[in-house]
Design a protein around this motif. Structure first.
Motif, PDB file in Angstrom:
ATOM      1  N   ALA A  47     -26.633 -39.087 -46.037  1.00  0.00           N
ATOM      2  CA  ALA A  47     -27.818 -39.859 -46.449  1.00  0.00           C
ATOM      3  C   ALA A  47     -28.017 -39.771 -47.958  1.00  0.00           C
ATOM      4  CB  ALA A  47     -29.063 -39.370 -45.710  1.00  0.00           C
ATOM      5  N   GLU A  48     -27.791 -38.593 -48.515  1.00  0.00           N
ATOM      6  CA  GLU A  48     -27.920 -38.401 -49.962  1.00  0.00           C
ATOM      7  C   GLU A  48     -26.890 -39.249 -50.712  1.00  0.00           C
ATOM      8  OE1 GLU A  48     -26.593 -34.534 -51.671  1.00  0.00           O
ATOM      9  OE2 GLU A  48     -28.676 -34.407 -52.370  1.00  0.00           O
ATOM     10  N   ARG A  49     -25.668 -39.257 -50.205  1.00  0.00           N
ATOM     11  CA  ARG A  49     -24.605 -40.045 -50.834  1.00  0.00           C
ATOM     12  C   ARG A  49     -24.918 -41.536 -50.717  1.00  0.00           C
ATOM     13  NH1 ARG A  49     -18.550 -38.500 -49.508  1.00  0.00           N
ATOM     14  NH2 ARG A  49     -19.225 -36.650 -50.597  1.00  0.00           N
ATOM     15  N   ARG A  50     -25.375 -41.967 -49.540  1.00  0.00           N
ATOM     16  CA  ARG A  50     -25.722 -43.377 -49.335  1.00  0.00           C
ATOM     17  C   ARG A  50     -26.830 -43.797 -50.309  1.00  0.00           C
ATOM     18  NH1 ARG A  50     -24.687 -45.674 -44.721  1.00  0.00           N
ATOM     19  NH2 ARG A  50     -25.020 -43.760 -43.568  1.00  0.00           N
ATOM     20  N   ALA A  51     -27.823 -42.956 -50.467  1.00  0.00           N
ATOM     21  CA  ALA A  51     -28.917 -43.263 -51.397  1.00  0.00           C
ATOM     22  C   ALA A  51     -28.409 -43.335 -52.835  1.00  0.00           C
ATOM     23  CB  ALA A  51     -30.024 -42.220 -51.271  1.00  0.00           C
ATOM     24  N   ALA A  52     -27.528 -42.416 -53.205  1.00  0.00           N
ATOM     25  CA  ALA A  52     -26.967 -42.427 -54.565  1.00  0.00           C
ATOM     26  C   ALA A  52     -26.132 -43.677 -54.786  1.00  0.00           C
ATOM     27  CB  ALA A  52     -26.126 -41.180 -54.801  1.00  0.00           C
ATOM     28  N   TYR A  53     -25.321 -44.045 -53.802  1.00  0.00           N
ATOM     29  CA  TYR A  53     -24.495 -45.250 -53.929  1.00  0.00           C
ATOM     30  C   TYR A  53     -25.370 -46.495 -54.054  1.00  0.00           C
ATOM     31  CZ  TYR A  53     -20.230 -42.745 -52.484  1.00  0.00           C
ATOM     32  OH  TYR A  53     -19.165 -41.912 -52.396  1.00  0.00           O
ATOM     33  N   THR A  54     -26.389 -46.564 -53.221  1.00  0.00           N
ATOM     34  CA  THR A  54     -27.279 -47.726 -53.249  1.00  0.00           C
ATOM     35  C   THR A  54     -27.971 -47.837 -54.602  1.00  0.00           C
ATOM     36  OG1 THR A  54     -27.633 -47.579 -50.864  1.00  0.00           O
ATOM     37  CG2 THR A  54     -29.256 -48.813 -52.119  1.00  0.00           C
ATOM     38  N   ALA A  55     -28.505 -46.743 -55.082  1.00  0.00           N
ATOM     39  CA  ALA A  55     -29.212 -46.748 -56.366  1.00  0.00           C
ATOM     40  C   ALA A  55     -28.260 -47.065 -57.511  1.00  0.00           C
ATOM     41  CB  ALA A  55     -29.896 -45.407 -56.597  1.00  0.00           C
ATOM     42  N   MET A  56     -27.077 -46.492 -57.483  1.00  0.00           N
ATOM     43  CA  MET A  56     -26.135 -46.731 -58.566  1.00  0.00           C
ATOM     44  C   MET A  56     -25.642 -48.173 -58.559  1.00  0.00           C
ATOM     45  SD  MET A  56     -23.018 -44.390 -59.600  1.00  0.00           S
ATOM     46  CE  MET A  56     -21.588 -45.063 -60.359  1.00  0.00           C
ATOM     47  N   ASN A  57     -25.325 -48.696 -57.393  1.00  0.00           N
ATOM     48  CA  ASN A  57     -24.875 -50.081 -57.288  1.00  0.00           C
ATOM     49  C   ASN A  57     -25.968 -51.037 -57.770  1.00  0.00           C
ATOM     50  OD1 ASN A  57     -22.917 -52.122 -56.328  1.00  0.00           O
ATOM     51  ND2 ASN A  57     -24.537 -52.579 -54.857  1.00  0.00           N
ATOM     52  N   ARG A  58     -27.191 -50.806 -57.310  1.00  0.00           N
ATOM     53  CA  ARG A  58     -28.313 -51.662 -57.697  1.00  0.00           C
ATOM     54  C   ARG A  58     -28.550 -51.608 -59.204  1.00  0.00           C
ATOM     55  NH1 ARG A  58     -32.004 -49.959 -54.277  1.00  0.00           N
ATOM     56  NH2 ARG A  58     -32.476 -48.166 -55.569  1.00  0.00           N
ATOM     57  N   SER A  59     -28.577 -50.413 -59.772  1.00  0.00           N
ATOM     58  CA  SER A  59     -28.862 -50.294 -61.204  1.00  0.00           C
ATOM     59  C   SER A  59     -27.722 -50.834 -62.058  1.00  0.00           C
ATOM     60  CB  SER A  59     -29.184 -48.843 -61.575  1.00  0.00           C
ATOM     61  OG  SER A  59     -28.067 -48.014 -61.397  1.00  0.00           O
ATOM     62  N   ALA A  60     -26.477 -50.645 -61.632  1.00  0.00           N
ATOM     63  CA  ALA A  60     -25.337 -51.194 -62.386  1.00  0.00           C
ATOM     64  C   ALA A  60     -25.381 -52.717 -62.374  1.00  0.00           C
ATOM     65  CB  ALA A  60     -24.017 -50.695 -61.794  1.00  0.00           C
ATOM     66  N   ARG A  61     -25.688 -53.282 -61.224  1.00  0.00           N
ATOM     67  CA  ARG A  61     -25.752 -54.751 -61.139  1.00  0.00           C
ATOM     68  C   ARG A  61     -26.938 -55.304 -61.927  1.00  0.00           C
ATOM     69  NH1 ARG A  61     -22.062 -57.048 -58.133  1.00  0.00           N
ATOM     70  NH2 ARG A  61     -20.741 -55.680 -56.926  1.00  0.00           N
ATOM     71  N   GLN A  62     -28.049 -54.592 -61.914  1.00  0.00           N
ATOM     72  CA  GLN A  62     -29.217 -55.036 -62.698  1.00  0.00           C
ATOM     73  C   GLN A  62     -28.904 -54.977 -64.190  1.00  0.00           C
ATOM     74  OE1 GLN A  62     -31.825 -56.563 -61.938  1.00  0.00           O
ATOM     75  NE2 GLN A  62     -33.274 -56.257 -63.574  1.00  0.00           N
ATOM     76  N   PHE A  63     -28.284 -53.905 -64.625  1.00  0.00           N
ATOM     77  CA  PHE A  63     -27.900 -53.761 -66.030  1.00  0.00           C
ATOM     78  C   PHE A  63     -26.924 -54.876 -66.409  1.00  0.00           C
ATOM     79  CE2 PHE A  63     -25.688 -50.751 -69.251  1.00  0.00           C
ATOM     80  CZ  PHE A  63     -26.447 -51.240 -70.287  1.00  0.00           C
ATOM     81  N   HIS A  64     -25.951 -55.131 -65.561  1.00  0.00           N
ATOM     82  CA  HIS A  64     -24.971 -56.205 -65.788  1.00  0.00           C
ATOM     83  C   HIS A  64     -25.673 -57.557 -65.920  1.00  0.00           C
ATOM     84  CE1 HIS A  64     -22.049 -59.210 -64.076  1.00  0.00           C
ATOM     85  NE2 HIS A  64     -21.348 -58.712 -65.070  1.00  0.00           N
ATOM     86  N   THR A  65     -26.598 -57.828 -65.018  1.00  0.00           N
ATOM     87  CA  THR A  65     -27.324 -59.101 -65.045  1.00  0.00           C
ATOM     88  C   THR A  65     -28.133 -59.249 -66.328  1.00  0.00           C
ATOM     89  OG1 THR A  65     -27.451 -59.208 -62.638  1.00  0.00           O
ATOM     90  CG2 THR A  65     -29.105 -60.468 -63.852  1.00  0.00           C
TER      91      THR A  65
END
Length: 171
Positions: A47-65
């Protein structure tokens, strides 16, 4: 064997069984508790890894956008303080999520995230230089938009794919 010996052996076995039953039961209970604790720990880490992946993916895509938006606005001469603030906020959020992930994700995911980070950090530096009028030779919004499309987008997709694979998400 006589009936007395047989009775005595039966009695001894019965007494030993009575004495050892609680010990055996306690060992089985302890083993079950240990297995339950281990399973709960695996689920917590997952669950911790899933949360980290979700947050990192979301923030990387937001930064990219927001980097793409900044480049479009710089190209059009419409880049404003509000855009700078939003981009800086997204950069900080991404940096924080990236730092958190570094502590809990496997090395192959870190390698993919480093690759994404390299492109996004360079794009951010180019945006800042363009905004300040300090662009290096060949740096312009159109060129940097192309770099983001050709380099960042495939790396973001590859990182997401590795994360999904690590989480056991099948396509």
């Amino acid at each position: 064997m006589t009936a007395a010996v047989t009775a005595m052996i039966t009695a001894v076995v019965g007494v030993l069984g009575t004495l050892f039953a609680p010990v055996l039961s306690q060992r089985l209970t302890a083993r079950q508790r240990a297995e339950d604790t281990e399973r709960a720990e695996r689920e917590r880490r997952s669950a911790e890894r899933r949360a980290a992946y979700t947050a990192m993916n979301r923030s990387a895509r937001q930064f990219h956008t927001l980097l793409k938006d900044a480049l479009h606005r710089l190209r059009d001469g419409a880049y404003a303080e509000q855009d700078r603030d939003r981009l800086e906020e997204a950069r900080r959020e991404y940096r924080d999520r990236y730092a958190e992930a570094q502590m809990i994700v496997p090395e192959r995911i870190l390698e993919a995230s480093r690759s994404v980070n390299d492109v996004l950090a360079e794009a951010d530096a180019v945006v800042k230089r363009l905004d300040r009028g300090l662009a290096r030779e060949g740096e312009n919004p159109e060129r940097q938009l192309l770099v983001l499309k050709e380099e960042a987008e495939p790396r973001l997709s590859a990182m997401r794919g590795l994360m999904r694979e690590d989480l056991g998400v099948a396509d």
